[in-house]
Scaffold this motif. Structure first.
Motif, PDB file in Angstrom:
ATOM      1  N   ASP A  21      23.419  23.890  73.146  1.00 16.95           N
ATOM      2  CA  ASP A  21      23.849  24.298  71.809  1.00 16.95           C
ATOM      3  C   ASP A  21      24.396  25.732  71.813  1.00 16.95           C
ATOM      4  OD1 ASP A  21      23.074  21.827  70.859  1.00 16.95           O
ATOM      5  OD2 ASP A  21      21.058  22.512  70.256  1.00 16.95           O
ATOM      6  N   ILE A  22      23.783  26.599  72.624  1.00 12.83           N
ATOM      7  CA  ILE A  22      24.270  27.984  72.708  1.00 12.83           C
ATOM      8  C   ILE A  22      25.686  28.023  73.265  1.00 12.83           C
ATOM      9  CG2 ILE A  22      23.917  30.194  73.882  1.00 12.83           C
ATOM     10  CD1 ILE A  22      20.919  29.678  73.710  1.00 12.83           C
ATOM     11  N   CYS A  23      25.952  27.217  74.274  1.00 15.10           N
ATOM     12  CA  CYS A  23      27.285  27.206  74.884  1.00 15.10           C
ATOM     13  C   CYS A  23      28.340  26.653  73.933  1.00 15.10           C
ATOM     14  CB  CYS A  23      27.273  26.381  76.164  1.00 15.10           C
ATOM     15  SG  CYS A  23      26.277  27.111  77.492  1.00 15.10           S
ATOM     16  N   ASN A  24      27.914  25.891  72.932  1.00 19.01           N
ATOM     17  CA  ASN A  24      28.867  25.333  71.972  1.00 19.01           C
ATOM     18  C   ASN A  24      29.100  26.232  70.761  1.00 19.01           C
ATOM     19  OD1 ASN A  24      29.278  22.983  73.480  1.00 19.01           O
ATOM     20  ND2 ASN A  24      27.479  21.986  72.569  1.00 19.01           N
ATOM     21  N   THR A  25      28.365  27.322  70.654  1.00 20.97           N
ATOM     22  CA  THR A  25      28.540  28.207  69.508  1.00 20.97           C
ATOM     23  C   THR A  25      29.830  29.012  69.647  1.00 20.97           C
ATOM     24  OG1 THR A  25      27.231  29.920  70.599  1.00 20.97           O
ATOM     25  CG2 THR A  25      26.064  28.404  69.131  1.00 20.97           C
ATOM     26  N   SER A  26      30.374  29.413  68.500  1.00 20.13           N
ATOM     27  CA  SER A  26      31.603  30.202  68.507  1.00 20.13           C
ATOM     28  C   SER A  26      31.367  31.604  69.053  1.00 20.13           C
ATOM     29  CB  SER A  26      32.173  30.285  67.089  1.00 20.13           C
ATOM     30  OG  SER A  26      31.236  30.890  66.199  1.00 20.13           O
ATOM     31  N   GLU A  27      30.136  32.148  68.849  1.00 21.46           N
ATOM     32  CA  GLU A  27      29.850  33.481  69.372  1.00 21.46           C
ATOM     33  C   GLU A  27      29.926  33.509  70.887  1.00 21.46           C
ATOM     34  OE1 GLU A  27      27.857  31.914  67.274  1.00 21.46           O
ATOM     35  OE2 GLU A  27      27.927  33.075  65.401  1.00 21.46           O
ATOM     36  N   PHE A  28      29.359  32.476  71.535  1.00 21.42           N
ATOM     37  CA  PHE A  28      29.391  32.445  72.992  1.00 21.42           C
ATOM     38  C   PHE A  28      30.814  32.258  73.505  1.00 21.42           C
ATOM     39  CE2 PHE A  28      29.416  30.089  76.970  1.00 21.42           C
ATOM     40  CZ  PHE A  28      28.612  30.871  77.764  1.00 21.42           C
ATOM     41  N   TYR A  29      31.538  31.305  72.941  1.00 19.10           N
ATOM     42  CA  TYR A  29      32.896  31.016  73.407  1.00 19.10           C
ATOM     43  C   TYR A  29      33.799  32.225  73.217  1.00 19.10           C
ATOM     44  CZ  TYR A  29      37.343  28.555  73.883  1.00 19.10           C
ATOM     45  OH  TYR A  29      38.606  28.159  74.279  1.00 19.10           O
ATOM     46  N   LEU A  30      33.724  32.840  72.050  1.00 22.35           N
ATOM     47  CA  LEU A  30      34.604  33.976  71.765  1.00 22.35           C
ATOM     48  C   LEU A  30      34.228  35.186  72.623  1.00 22.35           C
ATOM     49  CD1 LEU A  30      36.891  35.119  70.016  1.00 22.35           C
ATOM     50  CD2 LEU A  30      35.157  35.777  68.329  1.00 22.35           C
ATOM     51  N   SER A  31      32.929  35.469  72.726  1.00 30.26           N
ATOM     52  CA  SER A  31      32.501  36.639  73.503  1.00 30.26           C
ATOM     53  C   SER A  31      32.853  36.488  74.969  1.00 30.26           C
ATOM     54  CB  SER A  31      30.992  36.842  73.342  1.00 30.26           C
ATOM     55  OG  SER A  31      30.650  37.083  71.997  1.00 30.26           O
ATOM     56  N   TYR A  32      32.687  35.302  75.516  1.00 29.91           N
ATOM     57  CA  TYR A  32      32.997  35.067  76.933  1.00 29.91           C
ATOM     58  C   TYR A  32      34.462  35.346  77.234  1.00 29.91           C
ATOM     59  CZ  TYR A  32      33.637  32.472  81.290  1.00 29.91           C
ATOM     60  OH  TYR A  32      33.955  32.107  82.571  1.00 29.91           O
TER      61      TYR A  32
END
Length: 317
Positions: A239-250
């Protein structure tokens, strides 16, 4: 006599070993041939138009410094803009999934805020510094062109300014090289999380217990060991990997890393330009000194020869 020219008389042709000519006084005016030549030259300059003027202006542009300035602006903008947003997203991600107690990540919040203020300072400083280096490139290019025309001599202060900028650019290149290495750390952390989530979702992976697969951010020193929960496993990690915060920050960290690398390349480019300009100005000064000494020696020899000729003529008389 001023304003006179020699012309052949129209009535009688000039005969004898030297042609008989008459003198015409022009009352201080220029000869007709010289005035016609100047008018022709002025007409030629007027006929050049804007194209030749633009070419002349473009000839004084320091293109190497201009390319380095554009690269520096682009790199710093990417690093500062993307880094600022990525830090904010990382802090949100940690607060929501890895450290739900504010006291556990209070030090991290302070560090992130300090880094964001440092980013503001870096952006402002490099904007001014790149403009100053571009202006120095214009000055040095103009000085070199005038040196070639023997119209201008560089001063010691100008060469010292170039040497100072060269030293400061070297220090900044080393500092931003360290920043480039530091920026690679969050990219590495997010890359490991991304690969772990991709391996869990892959149909080829034979994972019997997905909950046994975890990512513990405490081992990276991001949050203290007493942070709750400090790690994410199985479905929570997915679920963390699917969040927008993770995707955008990466992806923003990747762009910020590329911006830091571009800034390092721009500073190295600046360093090469400044070194070449300093060496060229130094060689030109040495060449001018040599020509001045040679000209003085030639004048002394010529004066000595004239004095000897005067003495010989007086002795013969």
């Amino acid at each position: 006599m001023k304003g006179c020219r020699l012309v052949r008389p129209s009535a009688q042709p000039c005969t004898g070993p030297q042609p008989r000519c008459r003198r015409i006084v022009m009352d201080g005016t220029k000869p007709a041939m010289d005035s016609n030549a100047e008018e022709t030259q002025e007409e030629g300059q007027e006929s050049k138009g804007c194209f030749e003027c633009c070419i002349k202006c473009l000839g004084g542009v320091p293109y190497a410094s201009l390319v380095a300035t554009i690269l520096c602006f682009s790199g710093v903008a990417l690093f500062c803009g993307c880094g600022h947003v990525a830090l904010t997203g990382t802090l949100t991600l940690l607060e929501n999934h890895f450290s739900r107690i504010s006291g556990d990540h209070a030090a991290l919040t302070l560090v992130v805020q300090i880094f964001q203020y440092i980013i503001y300072g870096i952006a402002s400083f490099f904007f001014v510094y790149a403009v100053v280096l571009l202006a120095e490139g214009f000055y040095t290019t103009g000085a070199i062109k005038k040196e070639l025309q023997s119209d201008f001599k560089t001063t010691v202060c100008g060469r010292c300014i170039t040497a100072f900028f060269m030293f400061l650019t070297y220090i900044l290149a080393l500092a931003f090289l360290a920043v480039f290495g530091f920026t690679a750390i969050p990219v590495f952390v997010f890359f490991n999380m991304w690969n772990t989530c991709a391996a869990m979702r892959s149909p080829d992976s034979n994972i019997t217990s997905p909950d046994a697969i975890c990512v513990d951010v405490r081992q990276y020193g991001i949050v203290p060991w007493n942070a709750t929960p400090g790690k994410a496993c199985g479905a929570a990690l997915g679920d963390i990997c699917n969040t927008s915060e993770f995707y955008l920050s990466y992806h923003l960290y990747i762009v910020a890393l590329a911006g830091a690398g571009a800034t390092v390349i721009a500073l190295i480019h600046y360093l090469m330009i400044l070194s070449a300009n300093w060496a060229y100005l130094k060689s030109v000064v040495s060449t001018h000194d040599y020509h001045d000494i040679k000209t003085k020696d030639d004048q002394d020899l010529e004066a000595e020869a004239r004095s000897k000729e005067g003495q010989n003529s007086s002795s013969y008389s």
